[in-house]
Design a protein around this motif. Structure first.
Motif, mmCIF file in Angstrom:
data_model
loop_
_atom_site.group_PDB
_atom_site.id
_atom_site.type_symbol
_atom_site.label_atom_id
_atom_site.label_comp_id
_atom_site.label_asym_id
_atom_site.label_seq_id
_atom_site.Cartn_x
_atom_site.Cartn_y
_atom_site.Cartn_z
ATOM 1 N N HIS A 164 -18.929 4.546 -9.737
ATOM 2 C CA HIS A 164 -17.888 4.885 -10.711
ATOM 3 C C HIS A 164 -17.554 3.649 -11.533
ATOM 4 C CE1 HIS A 164 -14.450 2.624 -9.087
ATOM 5 N NE2 HIS A 164 -15.081 2.735 -7.938
ATOM 6 N N HIS A 165 -16.793 3.843 -12.606
ATOM 7 C CA HIS A 165 -16.356 2.709 -13.431
ATOM 8 C C HIS A 165 -14.850 2.743 -13.614
ATOM 9 C CE1 HIS A 165 -20.596 2.313 -14.399
ATOM 10 N NE2 HIS A 165 -20.596 3.603 -14.652
ATOM 11 N N GLU A 166 -14.129 3.314 -12.665
ATOM 12 C CA GLU A 166 -12.678 3.468 -12.837
ATOM 13 C C GLU A 166 -11.980 2.107 -12.738
ATOM 14 O OE1 GLU A 166 -11.571 6.831 -13.566
ATOM 15 O OE2 GLU A 166 -13.711 6.664 -13.814
ATOM 16 N N THR A 167 -10.751 2.070 -13.236
ATOM 17 C CA THR A 167 -9.996 0.820 -13.278
ATOM 18 C C THR A 167 -9.773 0.259 -11.874
ATOM 19 O OG1 THR A 167 -8.754 1.998 -14.961
ATOM 20 C CG2 THR A 167 -8.000 -0.228 -14.384
ATOM 21 N N PRO A 168 -10.136 -1.009 -11.662
ATOM 22 C CA PRO A 168 -9.856 -1.610 -10.354
ATOM 23 C C PRO A 168 -8.352 -1.585 -10.073
ATOM 24 C CG PRO A 168 -11.257 -3.040 -11.676
ATOM 25 C CD PRO A 168 -10.799 -1.941 -12.571
ATOM 26 N N GLY A 169 -7.997 -1.244 -8.844
ATOM 27 C CA GLY A 169 -6.586 -1.264 -8.461
ATOM 28 C C GLY A 169 -5.860 0.024 -8.778
ATOM 29 N N LEU A 170 -6.407 0.856 -9.693
ATOM 30 C CA LEU A 170 -5.762 2.129 -10.014
ATOM 31 C C LEU A 170 -6.677 3.286 -9.627
ATOM 32 C CD1 LEU A 170 -4.246 1.182 -13.493
ATOM 33 C CD2 LEU A 170 -3.016 1.409 -11.344
ATOM 34 N N GLY A 171 -7.634 3.578 -10.523
ATOM 35 C CA GLY A 171 -8.513 4.714 -10.287
ATOM 36 C C GLY A 171 -9.512 4.482 -9.169
ATOM 37 N N ASP A 172 -9.751 3.227 -8.804
ATOM 38 C CA ASP A 172 -10.803 2.988 -7.817
ATOM 39 C C ASP A 172 -10.363 3.316 -6.390
ATOM 40 O OD1 ASP A 172 -9.195 0.838 -7.248
ATOM 41 O OD2 ASP A 172 -10.815 -0.628 -7.177
ATOM 42 N N LYS A 173 -9.161 3.874 -6.246
ATOM 43 C CA LYS A 173 -8.752 4.309 -4.906
ATOM 44 C C LYS A 173 -9.544 5.528 -4.436
ATOM 45 C CE LYS A 173 -4.092 2.406 -4.925
ATOM 46 N NZ LYS A 173 -3.647 2.447 -6.344
ATOM 47 N N ILE A 174 -10.378 6.099 -5.302
ATOM 48 C CA ILE A 174 -11.268 7.168 -4.857
ATOM 49 C C ILE A 174 -12.361 6.620 -3.944
ATOM 50 C CG2 ILE A 174 -10.922 8.737 -6.811
ATOM 51 C CD1 ILE A 174 -13.413 7.533 -8.089
ATOM 52 N N GLU A 175 -12.559 5.294 -3.970
ATOM 53 C CA GLU A 175 -13.562 4.672 -3.102
ATOM 54 C C GLU A 175 -13.072 4.674 -1.664
ATOM 55 O OE1 GLU A 175 -15.066 0.627 -3.773
ATOM 56 O OE2 GLU A 175 -14.819 1.116 -5.886
ATOM 57 N N GLU A 176 -14.000 4.908 -0.771
ATOM 58 C CA GLU A 176 -13.648 4.902 0.648
ATOM 59 C C GLU A 176 -13.119 3.530 1.065
ATOM 60 O OE1 GLU A 176 -17.003 5.378 3.094
ATOM 61 O OE2 GLU A 176 -15.863 6.029 4.842
ATOM 62 N N ALA A 177 -13.674 2.468 0.458
ATOM 63 C CA ALA A 177 -13.290 1.115 0.862
ATOM 64 C C ALA A 177 -11.867 0.780 0.432
ATOM 65 C CB ALA A 177 -14.275 0.110 0.269
ATOM 66 N N LYS A 178 -11.350 1.482 -0.575
ATOM 67 C CA LYS A 178 -10.052 1.104 -1.126
ATOM 68 C C LYS A 178 -8.912 1.940 -0.569
ATOM 69 C CE LYS A 178 -11.754 -2.074 -3.693
ATOM 70 N NZ LYS A 178 -12.527 -1.861 -4.911
ATOM 71 N N SER A 179 -9.158 3.205 -0.280
ATOM 72 C CA SER A 179 -8.083 4.034 0.289
ATOM 73 C C SER A 179 -8.685 5.224 1.025
ATOM 74 C CB SER A 179 -7.124 4.515 -0.809
ATOM 75 O OG SER A 179 -7.573 5.745 -1.338
ATOM 76 N N ASP A 180 -7.831 5.927 1.755
ATOM 77 C CA ASP A 180 -8.290 7.064 2.561
ATOM 78 C C ASP A 180 -8.356 8.362 1.765
ATOM 79 O OD1 ASP A 180 -8.509 5.433 4.669
ATOM 80 O OD2 ASP A 180 -6.622 6.011 5.634
ATOM 81 N N TRP A 181 -8.129 8.261 0.464
ATOM 82 C CA TRP A 181 -7.962 9.466 -0.337
ATOM 83 C C TRP A 181 -9.103 10.472 -0.184
ATOM 84 C CZ3 TRP A 181 -10.290 11.598 -4.816
ATOM 85 C CH2 TRP A 181 -9.545 12.615 -5.420
ATOM 86 N N VAL A 182 -10.362 10.023 -0.218
ATOM 87 C CA VAL A 182 -11.488 10.983 -0.175
ATOM 88 C C VAL A 182 -11.541 11.761 1.140
ATOM 89 C CG1 VAL A 182 -13.130 10.049 -1.829
ATOM 90 C CG2 VAL A 182 -13.082 9.156 0.476
ATOM 91 N N TYR A 183 -10.910 11.205 2.189
ATOM 92 C CA TYR A 183 -10.930 11.925 3.475
ATOM 93 C C TYR A 183 -10.154 13.238 3.395
ATOM 94 C CZ TYR A 183 -12.531 7.460 5.341
ATOM 95 O OH TYR A 183 -13.234 6.315 5.581
ATOM 96 N N GLU A 184 -9.235 13.336 2.420
ATOM 97 C CA GLU A 184 -8.432 14.548 2.247
ATOM 98 C C GLU A 184 -9.282 15.806 2.113
ATOM 99 O OE1 GLU A 184 -4.847 15.396 -0.378
ATOM 100 O OE2 GLU A 184 -5.376 13.347 -0.959
ATOM 101 N N PHE A 185 -10.487 15.640 1.549
ATOM 102 C CA PHE A 185 -11.300 16.817 1.249
ATOM 103 C C PHE A 185 -11.902 17.470 2.483
ATOM 104 C CE2 PHE A 185 -11.537 14.646 -2.893
ATOM 105 C CZ PHE A 185 -11.147 15.694 -3.696
ATOM 106 N N LYS A 186 -12.079 16.682 3.528
ATOM 107 C CA LYS A 186 -12.787 17.210 4.700
ATOM 108 C C LYS A 186 -12.130 18.486 5.231
ATOM 109 C CE LYS A 186 -14.869 15.969 8.996
ATOM 110 N NZ LYS A 186 -15.039 15.047 10.093
#
Lengths: 217, 237
Positions: free
Chosen positions: A126-148
């Motif tokens: 991805h090319h999202e803004t570091p610190g804002l949009g990049d929380k979709i990354e597993e390394a940055k936040s748990d957000w993607v786990y929500e989908f499971k």
């Protein structure tokens, strides 16, 4: 005299080009297999993270078909990896592209179990803004786990949105566009898999010879 | 530039007094793009050093063979070959690191620092000197890239050498330092302006140190001659 100089210069230049190419070619031949192995293993690790452990006994990276669905998967050609246990279909893993990220396309890896629930979602690039949009990354936040475990019935289709839009999924402080488009793309992927049904598991017309990681080269 | 200079002189010049990044301001593109963390900076620095050492040595070896009209294309060919080599080797042995640095490894080809050393130094000196110069300039760049990466990572993310295991293997994991969970990080440091601000601070620091050293050595010589000559303006690259 002048012609001679030019010819000489050309020969020297050609000699350098040839030896440069030779050097690269030899190195390439030496490490080629290792690089392919790296790509294959990296892909395998990514798949393992979004599939239940021990659920399959085939190698999805060698059992895939190529599909076209720009509307729902955001890209003209994407791989569908089929995960099976014996003859029973277990899940499919797709690589949809989120076309409307805040800063360009976002590539996802989504596994959909045979019962229509999500095995997991990961962001590949991805090319999202570091610190804002990049929380979709597993390394940055748990957000993607929500989908499971989510599916088109849980939550119902109208709740497939970020909370700001009246849905069930978290957005980030200062970044709504990124999670909104990812949620939408995951939903579209589920719709695609539902529409296709068992067709996605039909045997490929010819066995895939190359491990799939190769196309990243 | 004096024709005869000892190894120590060449080394000191590349590493500090003529540091291509702090004094020459060369290679700003990788500097801006890859120094978001200390690990990335170190990886990029080491890759650049490898290319520099190889290209300097090769250029010096062939310096009498190559006619002046075609020297630049030859340098480019040599550099491009070595960059591709480094890229392949990195893909084979540091695959995760390669995924992070990706595109910027290939961009070493157009880093004017490397062709600059080939043209200004390696093509005029013997192989041993060219090797020392390549190593010194490369390490100088690595020093700057790593410190700037560390600075940006610490301010922007509150960590140091995060994911060092990508480059250094499992042993690198212990290098990682966390500032504490309640540090939110200042986003600006990670974004491109942070690189400019950080680089500016580093240049200022280097000039301060140089000035202090000059004053000290002047005082030691007990000859309080006020140095009126300013260092030459750095050339943009």
């Amino acid at each position: 005299m002048k012609t001679k100089t030019i010819l000489l210069a050309g020969t020297v230049l050609g000699a350098f080009a040839t030896s440069g190419v030779a050097l690269v070619a030899v190195t390439h031949a030496m490490v080629d297999q290792r690089i392919a192995d790296n790509q294959y293993q990296a892909m395998q690790r990514k798949l393992a993270a979004i599939l239940p452990e021990g659920a399959s006994d085939n190698d999805p990276l060698r059992d895939y078909i190529q599909v076209e669905a720009r509307e729902l998967l955001g890209t003209d050609a994407t791989q569908v990896y089929r995960v099976r246990h014996g003859d029973d279909p277990v899940a499919v893993v797709l690589e949809p592209v989120v076309p409307d990220g805040y800063a360009g396309p976002i590539r996802l890896l989504v596994s959909v179990m045979h019962d229509g629930t999500l095995g997991g979602v990961r962001v590949i690039s991805h090319h999202e803004t570091p610190g804002l949009g990049d929380k979709i990354e597993e390394a940055k936040s748990d957000w993607v786990y929500e989908f499971k475990g989510k599916s088109l019935t849980d939550p119902p289709p109208e709740k497939w949105a970020v909370k700001r839009d009246g849905g069930e999924f978290d957005q980030f402080t200062g970044a709504t566009i990124t999670p909104r488009s990812v949620v939408n793309a995951v939903k579209n992927t589920l719709i695609y898999v539902q529409n296709q049904g068992d067709r996605l598991f039909e045997p490929a017309s010819e066995a895939a010879e190359q491990p799939a990681g190769d196309k990243d080269r | 530039m004096k024709a005869t200079k000892g190894y120590a002189g060449i080394f000191g010049e590349g590493l500090w007094s003529n540091n291509q990044m702090l004094v020459g301001l060369l290679g700003l593109c990788p500097l801006l793009a890859t120094t978001t963390s200390a690990t990335n900076g170190l990886g990029m620095g080491l890759a650049t050093t490898a290319v520099l050492v190889c290209s300097n040595a090769t250029v010096s070896l062939v310096r009498n063979l190559v006619r002046p009209e075609i020297r630049i294309p030859v340098f480019v060919l040599v550099i491009a070959s070595f960059v591709t080599l480094v890229e392949l080797v990195m893909q084979a042995f540091f695959y995760e690191m390669y995924l992070v640095l990706g595109l910027f490894i290939s961009l070493i080809v157009v880093n004017c620092m490397i062709i600059g050393r080939a043209e200004a130094f390696a093509s005029k000196h013997s192989v041993d000197r060219a090797l020392v110069d390549g190593l010194a300039v490369g390490l100088g760049a690595t020093l700057v890239l790593t410190s700037l990466g560390a600075l940006r990572e610490l301010v922007g993310q509150g960590t140091l050498f995060n994911q060092a295991e990508l480059l250094l293997g499992e042993a690198g994991r212990h290098l990682t330092f966390h500032l504490g969970d309640d540090y939110q990080g200042a986003l600006i440091a990670i974004l491109p302006p942070g690189a400019f601000i950080g680089l500016g601070l580093m240049i200022a620091l280097k000039n301060l140190i140089d000035k202090a050293v000059k004053r000290l050595s002047a005082a030691r010589r007990a000859k309080p001659v006020q140095a009126a000559t300013q260092p030459p303006e750095p050339a943009a690259g």
